[in-house]
Write a protein that holds these residues in place. Structure first.
Motif, short mmCIF file in Angstrom:
data_model
loop_
_atom_site.label_atom_id
_atom_site.label_comp_id
_atom_site.label_asym_id
_atom_site.label_seq_id
_atom_site.Cartn_x
_atom_site.Cartn_y
_atom_site.Cartn_z
N CYS A 198 3.05 42.79 35.06
CA CYS A 198 3.49 41.61 34.42
C CYS A 198 4.62 41.14 35.10
O CYS A 198 5.85 41.86 34.67
CB CYS A 198 3.50 41.86 32.84
SG CYS A 198 4.00 40.24 32.21
N CYS A 240 -5.69 47.17 33.84
CA CYS A 240 -5.70 48.20 32.27
C CYS A 240 -6.93 48.89 32.51
O CYS A 240 -7.87 48.65 32.75
CB CYS A 240 -5.70 47.37 31.22
SG CYS A 240 -5.82 48.46 29.82
N CYS A 244 -0.07 47.73 33.40
CA CYS A 244 0.26 46.25 32.91
C CYS A 244 1.92 45.97 32.76
O CYS A 244 2.18 44.89 33.26
CB CYS A 244 -0.44 46.02 31.72
SG CYS A 244 0.27 46.55 30.12
N CYS A 288 -2.51 41.91 33.69
CA CYS A 288 -2.41 43.00 32.85
C CYS A 288 -3.95 43.47 32.43
O CYS A 288 -4.07 44.58 32.53
CB CYS A 288 -1.82 42.71 31.35
SG CYS A 288 -2.19 40.84 30.88
#
Ligand SMILES: Cc1cc2nc3c(=O)[nH]c(=O)nc-3n(C[C@H](O)[C@H](O)[C@H](O)COP(=O)(O)OP(=O)(O)OC[C@H]3O[C@@H](n4cnc5c(N)ncnc54)[C@H](O)[C@@H]3O)c2cc1C
Ligand code: SF4
Ligand code: SF4
Ligand code: SF4
Lengths: 273, 347, 439, 251
Positions: free
Chosen positions: B327, B247, B323, B243
Motif C-alpha cells: 500500500c 493478500c 499489503c 492489498c
C-alpha cells in the motif's frame, strides 16, 4: 468432466415479450427431468461467449417438468443477448441456487406480497405455488407497483389472480397517462387500505433497494412483526455459489445465505438495505 | 504428527529427487525481493527473508484461469469444463502462508466444492519452513497468530543448528523425506523449543504490537463499524486493490467470457478480483453497494478481522505484511487499523 | 510530342505517413516537381525542451512507430555521449541486436506489404492473403519473429520499455534468447530462400542516377549502432560534426524539413549503406546480393528494395551471432547503479553538456542532438532519414519524368509512386516533415 | 451488426505505430481479415472506399483540415473506435499545448513558422463522439484489447475494459513495485487505467500513463506518493502531461 462452473444445456421453448425491456422465457433442460427449485431460488443463465447472469425462477415448483420460466429485463451484456434470442436457441443453466422461501412457514397464514417492478418475477414463483395449494394458506394480498402502466408485467395473469376469491390485488404506478384508471403513487400508498391481522401475517417484499425501507417502516407501523417480514435481495454475482465474493454484504453471502432474508436478521446487516 | 531430525544434505537430496519427477516451486530471488517460481536447482531457493511479493495462492487460484471452453455446434454449444491441475511441490512456504492456505482451503471446500481450486490443492505437497527472523519490516505474523502453522502442512522444517527438525503431518510429507533422517529425540525437542523461544523474542521485539485482545478483534470491529478511522484512511486510498492482490487470504474472483474472432470458439475465464476495486459491488442497474473507498476499506478489514474470523475462529489476516508494504499510501495495515480504533475508542 | 500534364497523387498509400506528389509539365517541359508533406507537424524538438533528460528516449520513440527502437537508441546514444556514460558490453550487444530486429521488421513490412502488391498488381496485401496465402504467411512469420525479438529485449514493439540510460531495466531470460536463436535459424532456413527467389524474379524499372550515398561506417561491422558518418563523395566525419554533412532547410510545401548536404542532395538508407559497407555483410547476405544481382556501387533508387532484402538476411544472421555472443559471455543482471530510467528519484546533477547520437535506422542515418542543463533538456535537434531523402527524391523525379513523358499518365503516376515508395519514406517521422500532385 | 462488417482505418497526427500494431498481429490479423472486410487501410493499401460500418481512427487532431475529415468519418461510420493514446487522450502531441504555440513553431520552422497551420492537439472526442477506446501507446497487449473490442462489437456486447488502476495487474504479475526498487522509480500506475497487464513495470520501468486515468483516480493520494518519491507537484503534473495532456477523469 463437470465442475461447479459447468452449465447444463437448455433450450428456449418460448419467448414472450412482456414490455419493451422484459421478456418471459420458458426454458427446457435437456439432461434433467426437473429443475427442482423452491420459490425464490435463482439460476445462473449462460449465453456462451457473452457471460452468465443470475435470474430468478419465475414459475412455480413443478416436480415433474423439465421446463421452467424466467423473466428477464435487459440491462447489460447477458440480458441484452438473452432478449435477442428466440425459440430453439441454446443457453446454459446452473442451479437452482440460493435458499428460496420456506413455504411451510407461511402455511395457515395471511400473506402480503409486495412487489416493485421486476421484483414481481421471483414473487410470481411463490404466488403461483400458493395458488396451486390455495387451501394451505389463508388470505393473500398482492401489492404491485411500477413506474408507468406500460411497465406492468404479467398483466393478464395479474387480472386473473385479482378475480380469485380471497385474493386482494392492488396495483399502482408512479406516473400515469389519461387512460390509466388505477392508483397513482408509490407502493406504500396502497398499504392503509389493507385490513391486517398482524400476528397472523407474513409479508414478502421484493423490489428496488429504495422500496424496502419505506415498505418495511409502513408494515411496522401496521404492527407486523419484523420476524414476519421477508425480503429477497439483489447483488452483483459472479459465481452464484458463495465463492467469488461479489454479493457479500458484511459477513453474509446473498447467493448462498439468501437471496431470501428474514428482516429481523437482515436488520443486523448494515450493508443490506 | 511424526517428528524427525534430518541432516541438511538430506533435505537437499529430497528436493533434488523431487526435481527429477515434479515441478518444484519455491521462493526465488527477484531483484531486491523474492517470488514463488518453478526452480531448477536447490541453490535457487531463498530461505527466509525477503517475503515473496505475492503469496503462493496463485498455484491454487491462478491469476487467470480458463474454467470453460465452448464451441458452436449444431446450432447449440459444445461445452467443456476445464480444470488444469498438475503435481507440484511447494517448498519453502512460510507459516503465515501455510495458515492462509489452510483458511482458503476451508472456503473452497465449504458447501459447494470448488473443484478448480481443490484439484490443484490436492496435487500439491506443502513443505513449510520456519521463519526464525522476520521476513520483512512489515511482518506482523506473531501478532496475528500466523507464525505457528500447527499441522497445516505436509512437512515443516525448522533449522535447529546443523540439522532440520522436521514435522510430518501427512503421508505426502513422509514420502518427500524418502526415509532420510531419524526420529527426533528429547534433546532435539529441547533444541527446537529453545530455537522457537529465541524466534518469538526476536519477533516480539518489534515495535508493532496488537493493542486490543486478539480474540476481541471481531468485537472491536463490530463495535466500531462506524468510526472516523474508516473515512480518514479511505480518503487516502487509491482503490488500487494492491492489498487484495498480494493478500494470501483474499480469494475473490471475477468471471468473463471471451470469444474468438470467428465467433464460434470461446472460453470462460476467471481471474483475481478485489473488494477494494470500485466496480466490485456495482450491479447492472448502476447501484454500487460499496461506493466509497472507505466502505470498501472497512469491508476488507472486517473480512480479515471480523466476518471470517467470526465464522472460522481465526483472523483471516495472518500477518504476512504484504499489503502493508504494497500500500503506497500506508493505510491498509489491519493491525494498525485495529490499534488506532482501539486507542481512539478508549480515550 | 509536347504535352501538358498535371499529376496530383494525394496521400500516397502504402507509405507510412501522409505525402503527396505534385508534377507540373507544360508543353513537354517540366515546370515543377514537388514532394509535399501534409503530415501534421509534431514539434518534437520543441516538446523535448524543459523535460527531464531521462524521459527523452520514451518521448522520442513516439516520433515514429516503425523505428521507435531506432529513435530510443539514437536518443540514448546522444544522452550517453553528453553525460559521458559508457554502457556495458552486454548492453551494447543487446542494443545492436534490437536494432537489427527493428530493421528486419521494417524491411519485411516494406518489401512484402508495401512493394509486393505493386508487382502483383493489387492495391494491398489484403487480397494476397487469399490469392497468395503462402507469401503472406511467410511475411507475417518473419515480421512476427522480429517483433517478438524486439519485445523480448525491449518489452514490446513499438515503443520499447526497458531501454534506459546506462543499460536495460529488464533482461531477457537465457531460455528466451536460446529460443530466439533457434527461431531465427528456422526462418533463415525456411523463409529466407523463397523470399530471395521471389525478389529475384521481379523486374524493377531501369533508372539510374548517381548521387552522394551517406551512412555510418565501422571498421569491424556493417554499421547500424555505431560508426563514423561516411559520404561516398566527401569521406568520413565524426558523429559530433554531423552538421557539416547535414543541413536542414524548411521548404514551404512540406511540413517536413528537407535536409541536404553542404553541396547537394544525398541518399541515406538501405542502398546507401549497401554501397558504402557491402564488404561487411554476413555471408548469407552476401550470397543473397549475388543472387539478386545487386553489386556496389548501384545507382538505381528502385533497387533500395533489393538492398533491404539483402539487409534483412544480414539482420537475421547478425542477431544469431550477437545472441550467441551474449550467451557465451553469460547473461548477467545489469549494474542497476548505473541505469537511469524515467523519473528515478533525483538524477545526477549535471552541468551544461551536449551530445550527439547517430544510428542507422531502417530508412537511413538518424541523428539526435541534445543540450542538457541540470536535470533538463535545454535544446534538441532530431534529423530524420526521410527528411534527408526528400530532396534526393525530388532530384530523382526531375531526372525521371522527362525520360518517361511519352508514357500514359497512369504509368507515370505508378512509376513515381513506386519511386517514392522505394525510399520507404516514413513521414510520420515528420518531426519537422509527403503527396503526388501533377498540377 | 452486419455479418462481415466493413472496417476503415484512418490516421491523423501520430506516429502510425497503432496501425503497425494491427499489421503485426500475424495469425490474428488473418483471422480478423476473415471476419471483417477492410475497405480502407492507408498504411497497407492504396484502395480507398467511403462505405464502412466501423471507423478505426488513430492519431490526435492538430490541424484545421483534420477536424472536417474526422467529422466526415464520424458521419459515415456507425461505430467509431479511437485507436491508441493520441486518439484517446491526445497522447504525446499534447505536450506542446503547454507551451507558447508560436514559439514552438518558430523553434522548429524558424522564420517560416507562420506558414504552417497547426493548433492545440486534441483527442478525437473533443470533436466527435467516440464509441470505444482501444487505449494505450501503443495499443495494449499487442493489439489484443483492440481485437477484443472488435469481437465484442460483432457480438453486440460491451467490451470488458477494467476501470481500475494498473497496480492490480502489476501485482498479479508479481512485479516488484518500481517505487520499492533498489533505485526507486516514480510510477503513474496507481492512477492509470489497467488493461496493458502492467507492461512497463513488468519490464522494470515506470508506468507513464499511456492508457489515461483510471476510474475515480485518487490524484491527491498520488501527489503524496510522488512527493515521497522526490517529485514536486509541478514535476508530477509534468509527468502526467507527457502522454495525458488532455487528462479527463474517468474517460
Ligand atoms: C438473485 C438474483 C436474482 C435476479 N433475478 C432476476 C430476474 O429474474 N430477472 C432479471 O431480469 N434480472 C434478475 N437479476 C438481475 C440480473 O442478474 C442482472 O440484471 C444481470 O446480472 C445483468 O447482467 P448483464 O450481463 O446483462 O449486465 P452486465 O453487462 O454484466 O452489467 C453488469 C455489470 O457491468 C457493469 N456495467 C453495466 N453497465 C455498465 C456501463 N454502462 N458502464 C460501466 N459499467 C457497467 C456494472 O458493474 C454491472 O454490475 C437478478 C439478480 C440476482 C442477484
Ligand atoms: S491482510 Fe495484509 S498482512 Fe494480513 S494476511 Fe493479508 S496481505 Fe498479509
Ligand atoms: S488500501 Fe492501499 S493497497 Fe489497498 S486499495 Fe487502498 S491504496 Fe491500494
Ligand atoms: S510499479 Fe507502478 S503499477 Fe506497479 S504496483 Fe507499483 S505503482 Fe502500481
Amino acid at each position: 468432466m463437470k465442475t461447479l462452473f459447468t452449465p447444463e444445456p437448455a433450450k428456449i421453448r418460448k419467448a414472450v415479450p412482456q414490455t419493451e425491456f422484459e421478456t418471459l422465457f420458458e426454458m427446457e433442460l435437456s439432461e434433467r427431468s426437473t429443475l427442482g427449485h423452491k420459490p425464490g431460488q435463482f439460476v445462473e443463465v449462460s449465453v456462451f461467449g457473452v457471460g452468465e447472469a443470475p435470474i430468478s425462477v419465475s414459475s412455480a415448483p413443478a416436480p415433474s417438468m423439465p421446463t421452467f420460466e424466467l423473466c428477464v429485463r435487459k440491462v447489460g451484456n447477458v440480458t441484452n443477448a438473452l432478449l435477442s434470442m428466440k425459440k430453439g436457441d441454446h443457453v446454459g443453466i446452473r442451479g437452482p441456487f440460493g435458499n428460496g422461501f420456506d413455504v411451510n412457514l407461511f402455511k395457515g397464514k395471511d400473506i402480503i406480497f409486495v412487489a416493485g417492478g421486476i421484483g414481481l418475477v421471483p414473487l410470481r414463483s411463490f404466488i403461483r405455488e400458493v395458488l396451486n395449494h390455495r387451501e394451505d394458506y389463508n388470505r393473500v394480498f398482492i401489492l404491485y407497483g411500477c413506474k408507468r402502466p406500460k411497465d406492468i408485467l404479467f398483466e393478464d395473469e395479474l387480472m386473473s389472480w385479482g378475480s380469485l376469491e380471497g385474493i386482494d390485488l392492488q396495483t399502482t404506478v408512479d406516473i400515469a397517462g389519461d387512460d390509466w384508471k388505477g392508483n397513482v403513487g408509490v407502493i406504500t400508498t396502497l398499504m392503509p387500505r389493507l385490513s391486517l391481522d398482524p400476528p397472523k401475517t407474513e409479508a414478502v417484499i421484493v423490489g428496488p433497494p429504495v422500496m424496502y425501507r419505506f415498505v418495511i417502516s409502513e408494515l411496522k407501523k401496521r404492527l407486523v412483526s419484523e420476524k414476519n417480514i421477508w425480503v429477497s435481495l439483489e447483488r452483483k454475482m459472479k459465481c452464484g455459489v458463495g465463492k467469488c465474493g461479489h454479493c457479500q454484504m458484511n459477513g453474509v453471502y446473498v447467493c448462498s445465505d439468501g437471496p431470501v432474508f428474514n428482516y429481523a436478521a437482515l436488520k443486523e446487516i448494515p450493508e443490506a438495505i | 504428527m511424526k517428528q524427525y531430525v534430518v541432516e541438511k544434505p538430506g533435505i537437499r537430496k529430497s528436493v533434488e529427487e523431487e526435481l527429477k519427477r515434479k515441478k518444484v516451486c519455491a521462493p526465488v530471488k527477484q531483484e531486491n525481493s523474492a517470488n514463488f517460481s518453478a526452480i531448477h536447482s536447490f541453490e535457487e531457493i531463498v530461505w527466509g527473508p525477503p517475503q515473496t511479493v505475492i503469496p503462493p495462492k496463485k498455484y491454487f487460484l491462478p491469476t487467470s484461469e480458463n474454467i470453460l471452453s465452448f464451441r458452436k455446434r449444431d446450432g447449440g454449444f459444445e461445452v467443456e469444463a476445464l480444470n488444469a491441475a498438475e503435481e507440484i511441490v511447494l517448498f519453502g512456504v512460510h507459516p503465515c502462508d501455510l495458515n492462509a492456505i489452510y483458511l482458503t482451503d476451508r472456503i473452497f471446500a465449504e458447501k459447494n466444492q470448488d473443484e478448480n481450486y481443490l484439484a490443484k490443492r490436492e496435487k500439491a505437497v506443502l513443505i513449510g519452513v520456519d521463519c526464525l527472523t522476520p521476513c520483512s519490516p512489515e511482518a506482523v505474523c506473531l501478532r496475528m497468530d500466523g507464525l505457528n502453522p500447527g499441522d497445516r502442512f505436509d512437512l515443516f522444517l525448522t533449522d535447529i543448528g546443523d540439522v532440520y527438525f522436521v514435522e510430518a503431518a501427512s503421508r505426502k510429507g513422509e514420502e518427500f523425506l524418502r526415509g532420510e533422517g531419524r526420529p527426533a529425540s528429547e534433546i532435539d525437542h529441547r533444541k527446537l523449543s529453545s530455537v522457537r523461544k529465541q524466534r518469538d523474542e526476536l519477533f516480539d521485539q518489534e515495535e508493532k504490537k496488537l493493542l486490543p485482545d486478539y480474540n476481541d478483534l471481531p468485537g472491536l470491529m463490530k463495535r466500531n463499524y462506524v468510526h472516523a478511522v474508516w473515512e480518514e484512511h479511505g480518503e487516502k486510498c487509491y482503490g488500487c486493490g494492491s492489498c487484495n492482490m498480494v493478500c494470501p487470504t483474499c480469494y475473490c474472483f471475477d468471471v468473463e467470457d471471451y470469444m474468438r474472432v470467428d465467433l464460434e470458439n470461446g472460453f470462460r475465464k476467471r481471474f483475481w478480483d478485489g473488494c477494494m476495486l470500485e466496480d466490485f459491488a456495482k450491479v447492472a442497474s448502476g447501484e454500487n453497494f460499496r461506493e466509497e473507498r472507505f466502505d470498501r476499506l472497512r469491508h476488507r478489514t472486517n473480512r480479515k478481522l471480523n466476518y471470517l474470523f467470526d465464522k472460522w475462529g481465526q483472523s483471516f489476516c495472518t500477518g504476512c505484511g504484504r499489503c502493508i508494504k504494497a500500500c503506497l499510501t500506508h493505510i491498509v495495515s489491519p493491525l494498525e487499523i485495529a490499534n488506532e480504533i482501539f486507542q481512539r475508542q478508549s480515550v | 510530342m509536347a504535352r501538358d500534364m498535371q499529376v496530383n497523387v494525394h496521400h500516397i498509400a502504402r507509405v507510412e505517413g501522409h505525402g503527396n506528389i505534385v508534377i507540373d509539365v507544360q508543353a513537354g517541359e517540366l515546370k515543377k516537381v514537388e514532394l509535399d508533406i501534409v503530415e501534421s507537424p509534431r514539434f518534437f524538438e520543441a516538446m523535448l525542451g524543459g523535460r527531464r533528460y531521462p524521459e527523452a528516449p520514451q518521448i522520442t520513440s513516439r516520433i515514429c512507430g516503425i523505428c521507435s527502437v531506432g529513435h530510443a537508441t539514437a536518443s540514448l546514444r546522444a544522452l550517453e555521449d553528453a553525460l559521458g556514460i559508457e554502457p556495458s558490453m552486454q548492453t551494447l550487444l543487446l542494443r545492436k541486436a534490437i536494432l537489427e530486429a527493428e530493421t528486419l521488421q521494417s524491411h519485411v513490412l516494406h518489401y512484402y506489404f508495401l512493394v509486393v502488391p505493386d508487382f502483383f498488381k493489387v492495391p494491398s496485401v489484403i487480397p494476397l492473403a487469399s490469392s497468395h496465402p503462402d507469401v503472406v504467411k511467410r511475411a507475417l512469420r518473419m515480421k512476427r519473429l522480429a517483433d517478438d525479438i524486439i519485445a523480448m529485449i525491449g518489452g514490446r514493439h513499438p515503443h520499447p520499455i526497458s531501454m534506459a540510460i546506462g543499460g536495460f531495466t529488464h533482461m531477457p531470460g537465457e531460455g528466451e534468447v536460446r529460443a530466439a536463436i533457434s527461431d531465427l535459424k528456422e526462418v533463415l532456413a525456411k523463409d529466407v530462400p523463397p523470399t530471395i527467389e521471389l525478389f529475384a524474379s521481379l523486374s524493377f524499372p531501369a533508372f539510374e542516377r548517381k548521387t552522394d550515398y551517406v551512412s555510418l561506417t565501422h571498421p569491424e561491422e556493417y554499421a547500424l549502432y555505431e560508426g563514423a558518418i561516411h559520404s561516398s563523395e566527401t569521406g568520413e566525419t565524426r558523429h559530433r560534426d554531423y552538421k557539416s554533412k547535414v543541413k536542414e532547410e524548411v521548404v514551404l510545401h512540406s511540413t517536413a524539413k528537407h535536409a541536404k548536404g553542404p553541396f547537394k542532395p544525398y541518399m541515406v538508407g538501405a542502398l546507401a549503406r549497401f554501397n558504402n559497407n557491402s564488404d561487411k555483410l554476413m555471408p548469407g547476405a552476401e550470397a543473397a546480393a549475388k543472387r539478386l544481382g545487386l553489386f556496389a556501387q548501384n545507382y538505381n533508387p528502385y533497387l533500395i528494395t533489393l538492398a533491404q532484402v539483402v539487409e534483412s538476411v544480414h539482420n537475421i544472421e547478425r542477431m544469431i551471432y550477437l545472441f550467441e555472443e551474449i550467451l557465451d559471455s553469460g547473461l548477467k543482471e545489469e549494474d542497476k547503479g548505473q541505469i537511469v530510467a524515467g523519473w528515478s528519484g533525483k538524477v545526477a546533477e549535471v552541468k551544461k553538456c551536449w551530445g550527439v547520437g547517430a544510428v542507422e535506422v531502417p530508412r537511413g542515418t538518424l541523428f539526435h542532438e541534445y543540450r542538457i542543463e541540470g536535470e533538463l533538456i535545454s535544446g534538441a535537434n532530431c534529423v530524420i532519414p526521410t527528411a534527408q531523402n526528400l530532396a534526393n527524391i525530388e532530384e530523382d523525379m526531375k531526372e525521371l519524368v522527362p525520360k518517361v513523358l511519352d508514357k500514359p499518365k497512369e504509368e507515370i503516376t505508378l512509376l513515381l509512386e513506386m519511386l517514392v515508395r522505394a525510399y520507404d519514406p516514413c513521414i510520420s517521422c515528420a518531426v519537422h516533415m509527403l503527396k503526388v500532385d501533377f498540377i | 451488426m452486419a455479418d462481415r462488417p466493413k472496417v476503415g482505418f484512418f490516421s491523423f497526427t501520430g506516429c502510425e505505430g497503432c496501425q503497425l500494431v494491427v499489421l503485426s498481429m500475424a495469425d490474428r490479423l488473418l483471422e480478423l481479415l476473415g471476419a471483417v472486410e477492410v475497405v480502407n487501410f492507408r498504411e497497407a493499401s492504396s484502395y480507398k472506399c467511403d462505405d464502412y460500418d466501423i471507423a478505426i481512427v488513430e492519431g490526435a487532431i492538430s490541424r484545421v483540415r483534420e477536424i472536417t475529415e474526422l467529422i466526415e468519418i464520424r458521419k459515415r461510420a456507425g461505430t467509431l473506435i479511437a485507436l491508441g493514446a493520441c486518439a484517446h487522450v491526445g497522447g504525446i502531441n499534447c505536450m506542446r499545448n503547454f507551451a507558447n504555440q508560436f514559439e514552438i513553431k518558430k523553434e522548429v520552422y524558424g522564420d517560416k513558422a507562420s506558414n504552417f497551420d497547426s493548433f492545440l492537439a486534441q483527442p478525437l472526442d473533443a470533436i466527435v463522439k467516440v464509441d470505444h477506446y482501444a487505449r494505450g501507446c501503443p495499443p495494449s497487449r499487442d493489439g489484443e484489447e483492440f481485437l477484443e473490442i472488435v469481437v465484442a462489437l460483432m457480438q453486440g456486447k460491451r467490451p470488458y475494459i477494467p476501470n481500475y488502476p494498473v497496480c492490480v495487474h502489476c501485482k498479479m504479475k508479481g512485479n516488484v513495485c518500481v517505487f520499492h526498487k533498489e533505485r526507486p522509480i516514480a510510477c503513474l500506475g496507481p492512477v492509470t487505467r489497467a488493461g496493458c497487464m502492467a507492461a512497463c513495470p513488468s519490464f522494470g520501468n515506470a508506468c507513464i500513463g499511456c492508457r489515461g486515468l483510471a476510474g475515480k483516480p485518487n490524484l491527491n493520494a498520488h501527489q503524496q506518493t510522488m512527493e515521497e518519491a522526490g517529485l514536486t507537484p509541478e514535476e508530477t503534473m509534468k509527468f502526467y502531461r507527457m502522454l495525458n495532456g488532455m487528462m479527463e477523469v474517468g474517460k
